[in-house]
Design a protein around this motif. Structure first.
Motif, PDB file in Angstrom:
ATOM      1  N   ALA A   1       0.812  -1.214   0.000  1.00  0.00           N
ATOM      2  CA  ALA A   1       0.000   0.000   0.000  1.00  0.00           C
ATOM      3  C   ALA A   1       0.844   1.262   0.000  1.00  0.00           C
ATOM      4  O   ALA A   1       0.422   2.294  -0.504  1.00  0.00           O
ATOM      5  CB  ALA A   1      -0.933   0.013   1.215  1.00  0.00           C
ATOM      6  N   SER A   2       2.047   1.181   0.562  1.00  0.00           N
ATOM      7  CA  SER A   2       2.878   2.377   0.656  1.00  0.00           C
ATOM      8  C   SER A   2       4.332   1.971   0.829  1.00  0.00           C
ATOM      9  O   SER A   2       4.682   1.362   1.840  1.00  0.00           O
ATOM     10  CB  SER A   2       2.442   3.248   1.829  1.00  0.00           C
ATOM     11  N   ALA A   3       5.167   2.298  -0.153  1.00  0.00           N
ATOM     12  CA  ALA A   3       6.592   1.972  -0.085  1.00  0.00           C
ATOM     13  C   ALA A   3       7.356   3.193   0.407  1.00  0.00           C
ATOM     14  O   ALA A   3       7.601   4.138  -0.339  1.00  0.00           O
ATOM     15  CB  ALA A   3       7.101   1.538  -1.447  1.00  0.00           C
ATOM     16  N   VAL A   4       7.698   3.205   1.671  1.00  0.00           N
ATOM     17  CA  VAL A   4       8.397   4.335   2.279  1.00  0.00           C
ATOM     18  C   VAL A   4       9.880   4.018   2.383  1.00  0.00           C
ATOM     19  O   VAL A   4      10.262   2.987   2.930  1.00  0.00           O
ATOM     20  CB  VAL A   4       7.811   4.640   3.676  1.00  0.00           C
ATOM     21  N   ALA A   5      10.730   4.904   1.860  1.00  0.00           N
ATOM     22  CA  ALA A   5      12.168   4.688   1.948  1.00  0.00           C
ATOM     23  C   ALA A   5      12.670   5.046   3.340  1.00  0.00           C
ATOM     24  O   ALA A   5      12.060   5.838   4.044  1.00  0.00           O
ATOM     25  CB  ALA A   5      12.887   5.532   0.904  1.00  0.00           C
ATOM     26  N   GLY A   6      13.801   4.458   3.725  1.00  0.00           N
ATOM     27  CA  GLY A   6      14.364   4.767   5.032  1.00  0.00           C
ATOM     28  C   GLY A   6      15.332   3.709   5.483  1.00  0.00           C
ATOM     29  O   GLY A   6      15.588   2.723   4.782  1.00  0.00           O
ATOM     30  N   ARG A   7      15.876   3.887   6.675  1.00  0.00           N
ATOM     31  CA  ARG A   7      16.916   3.013   7.208  1.00  0.00           C
ATOM     32  C   ARG A   7      16.502   1.552   7.252  1.00  0.00           C
ATOM     33  O   ARG A   7      17.306   0.650   7.013  1.00  0.00           O
ATOM     34  CB  ARG A   7      17.326   3.510   8.601  1.00  0.00           C
ATOM     35  N   GLY A   8      15.241   1.268   7.534  1.00  0.00           N
ATOM     36  CA  GLY A   8      14.820  -0.118   7.677  1.00  0.00           C
ATOM     37  C   GLY A   8      14.415  -0.795   6.385  1.00  0.00           C
ATOM     38  O   GLY A   8      14.090  -1.978   6.381  1.00  0.00           O
ATOM     39  N   THR A   9      14.409  -0.076   5.281  1.00  0.00           N
ATOM     40  CA  THR A   9      13.965  -0.642   4.011  1.00  0.00           C
ATOM     41  C   THR A   9      14.989  -1.632   3.459  1.00  0.00           C
ATOM     42  O   THR A   9      16.176  -1.338   3.413  1.00  0.00           O
ATOM     43  CB  THR A   9      13.735   0.476   2.981  1.00  0.00           C
ATOM     44  N   PHE A  10      14.539  -2.804   3.049  1.00  0.00           N
ATOM     45  CA  PHE A  10      15.428  -3.758   2.385  1.00  0.00           C
ATOM     46  C   PHE A  10      14.613  -4.788   1.623  1.00  0.00           C
ATOM     47  O   PHE A  10      13.416  -4.986   1.871  1.00  0.00           O
ATOM     48  CB  PHE A  10      16.344  -4.469   3.392  1.00  0.00           C
ATOM     49  N   THR A  11      15.252  -5.440   0.661  1.00  0.00           N
ATOM     50  CA  THR A  11      14.698  -6.587  -0.056  1.00  0.00           C
ATOM     51  C   THR A  11      15.817  -7.607  -0.205  1.00  0.00           C
ATOM     52  O   THR A  11      16.956  -7.240  -0.493  1.00  0.00           O
ATOM     53  CB  THR A  11      14.189  -6.193  -1.451  1.00  0.00           C
TER      54      THR A  11
END
Length: 241
Positions: free
Chosen positions: A52-62
């Motif tokens: 629903a919402s892809a927010v960038a930031g320190r915790g973002t990873f794939t």
């Protein structure tokens, strides 16, 4: 964020597929597609998770990997812990199903690897536990859909800098299936950081020789193992020599 896994990074696999997992900003989805390097053809995009919402930031990873038994796994956090998960495909990426989520908190991160376990579809997670300043290896049991964890090593990373991500890296050694990983045990610690290397056999974490001790300003390690020379370990990094 995006990640890729080549078939032949999995021990015993002779395939030619590059598996790609990524977050789409336009649709806010976690998606998958594959590139066949034998004929340079690419599959269409498949949704792993409809976000629903892809927010960038320190915790973002794939992160993505292929287990020795052939199952594909994708893990992700893309919305400050509101949208996170571990997903599995048993049909070469055509369909994906949710698994027990190993992520404990927003700023935690991990990388997926094929496990050297009795069940060839188990996977390992090189896990950065930000809240406890530790790094561990978790094992995801494919058949039981459960997660267990190794003993912990001290790992004080940088949680506030939006670019301070993935201060750790690993690679699977094909000769014995062990996970070899490297990390700095502290970030920007005024000459008090050690550049660590460890060997994980599925049960025990064994320290190898430190690359450097009592140094500063080394980050983003990247581990590479030469399958033709199983005793050779290469670790690249950004920062001082």
């Amino acid at each position: 964020s995006a990640d890729g896994w080549y078939d032949q990074w999995t021990p015993g696999d002779t395939g030619r597929i590059i598996h790609i997992a990524f977050t789409e900003n336009g649709t806010d989805d976690v998606s998958y597609r594959a590139l066949n390097t034998a004929n340079d053809t690419m599959t269409g995009i498949v949704d792993v998770f409809a976000g629903a919402s892809a927010v960038a930031g320190r915790g973002t990873f794939t992160t993505i990997c292929k287990a020795r038994g052939g199952n594909l796994y994708v893990g992700f956090n893309m919305d400050a812990f509101a949208e996170t998960g571990l997903y599995r495909s048993t049909d070469n990426g055509v369909t994906w199903a949710s698994r027990t989520n190993p992520l404990e908190a927003n700023l935690d991160q991990y990388s997926l690897f094929p496990a050297n376990a009795a069940d060839p579809n188990d996977v390992w997670l090189l896990y950065d536990d930000d809240s406890t300043a530790e790094i561990t290896v978790k094992t995801h049991d494919d058949s039981a859909n459960t997660n267990s964890e190794s003993s912990a090593l001290g790992f004080n990373n940088e949680p506030t800098d939006a670019t301070g991500q993935y201060g750790f890296s690993g690679s699977i050694r094909h000769s014995d299936g062990h996970l070899i990983f490297a990390y700095m045990d502290a970030y920007d610690a005024a000459g008090a950081s050690d550049f660590k290397v460890y060997d994980f056999d599925g049960t025990t974490l064994t320290a190898l020789t430190d690359i450097a001790t009592n140094v500063d300003d080394i980050y983003y390690p990247s581990v590479y193992l030469n399958a033709d020379q199983p005793d050779w370990i290469y670790v690249a990094c950004i920062g001082i020599s």
